[in-house]
Design an enzyme around this catalytic site. Structure first.
Site, PDB file in Angstrom:
ATOM      1  N   LYS A  88      15.909   7.530  60.949  1.00 44.83           N
ATOM      2  CA  LYS A  88      16.405   8.346  59.837  1.00 44.83           C
ATOM      3  C   LYS A  88      16.527   7.501  58.576  1.00 44.83           C
ATOM      4  O   LYS A  88      16.933   6.338  58.638  1.00 44.83           O
ATOM      5  CB  LYS A  88      17.781   8.928  60.165  1.00 44.83           C
ATOM      6  N   TYR A 102      18.605  13.688  54.592  1.00 39.73           N
ATOM      7  CA  TYR A 102      17.957  12.655  55.392  1.00 39.73           C
ATOM      8  C   TYR A 102      16.580  13.087  55.878  1.00 39.73           C
ATOM      9  O   TYR A 102      16.308  14.259  56.075  1.00 39.73           O
ATOM     10  CB  TYR A 102      18.832  12.208  56.558  1.00 39.73           C
ATOM     11  N   LYS A 121      32.384  19.643  69.837  1.00 42.37           N
ATOM     12  CA  LYS A 121      31.375  18.847  70.540  1.00 42.37           C
ATOM     13  C   LYS A 121      31.548  17.357  70.244  1.00 42.37           C
ATOM     14  O   LYS A 121      31.490  16.527  71.151  1.00 42.37           O
ATOM     15  CB  LYS A 121      29.978  19.323  70.141  1.00 42.37           C
ATOM     16  N   HIS A 137      24.180   7.783  65.081  1.00 40.27           N
ATOM     17  CA  HIS A 137      24.438   7.878  63.644  1.00 40.27           C
ATOM     18  C   HIS A 137      25.539   8.884  63.360  1.00 40.27           C
ATOM     19  O   HIS A 137      25.642   9.906  64.022  1.00 40.27           O
ATOM     20  CB  HIS A 137      23.148   8.303  62.923  1.00 40.27           C
ATOM     21  N   GLU A 195      12.546   7.449  42.233  1.00 40.03           N
ATOM     22  CA  GLU A 195      11.798   7.706  43.460  1.00 40.03           C
ATOM     23  C   GLU A 195      12.789   7.536  44.603  1.00 40.03           C
ATOM     24  O   GLU A 195      13.606   6.624  44.583  1.00 40.03           O
ATOM     25  CB  GLU A 195      10.676   6.681  43.635  1.00 40.03           C
TER      26      GLU A 195
END
Length: 195
Positions: free
Chosen positions: A88, A148, A185, A135, A46
């Site tokens: 997240k 994620y 970026k 993150h 799971e």
């Protein structure tokens, strides 16, 4: 590997169902270890069960799943949403990454501190990053598939970034035998003092 390994050693772990939730040195950031059941046919595990995550202290309603593929040396981040922050739950499906969360909550005693953990297909570990954190991750293997869950949808106009090499945050990124690869970026993200 964490910024404050002593924080990990003294961390409280809670097990519920097939998951063990370990607190880190940053409030709300958790490492999630997952039980895996395997035999000669393969394995089953799971990756998320809301009732167990509630027991483990994670009360997030995930609304979007994302997956990316990257090659060795790719560093993605450090990213966050400004007005609509996202929590997240991240994991690696194949390969290995060094995953990092940086506390951007101005009222937090750990503001500007970071926590890092190696996530891999082999260790099947997950990392929960609550709202209010930047993150990012660095790919350590030849390639990595990164998946994620987010508790809010991505909004391109709400995107923020923190410079991966900010000397005040001082993340100990693992050395590699190749150069880090960043987007234009991400190379131009501001330092913590500029946010």
């Amino acid at each position: 590997m964490t910024q404050a390994s002593s924080g990990m050693a003294a961390a409280l772990a809670i097990t519920s169902g097939n998951f063990t939730f370990t607190n880190t040195s940053l409030e709300g950031v958790k490492i999630v270890d997952v039980a895996c059941f395997g035999d000669e046919r393969g394995y089953f595990m799971e990756t998320y069960k809301r009732s167990d995550f509630l027991v483990g202290g994670i009360d997030a309603e995930f609304v979007q799943d994302n997956q990316s593929s990257s090659s060795k040396g790719v560093l993605r981040g450090l990213h966050f949403q400004i007005a609509r922050p996202q929590a997240k739950l991240v994991r690696v499906v194949s390969g290995e990454v060094f995953d990092v969360a940086v506390d951007l909550r101005k009222d937090s005693p750990s503001y500007g501190k970071w926590e890092g953990v190696v996530l891999s297909a082999e260790n099947r570990r997950q990392f929960f990053i609550p709202r209010g954190f930047a993150h990012g991750f660095l790919v350590l293997s030849q390639t990595a598939e990164f998946a994620y869950k987010c508790d809010d949808v991505y909004r391109p106009g709400d995107e923020g970034g923190l410079l991966w090499s900010d000397v005040d945050v001082n993340i100990s990124w693992p050395p590699l035998d190749c150069a880090y690869v960043l987007s234009e970026k991400d190379r131009a993200n501001p330092c913590l003092k500029e946010l």
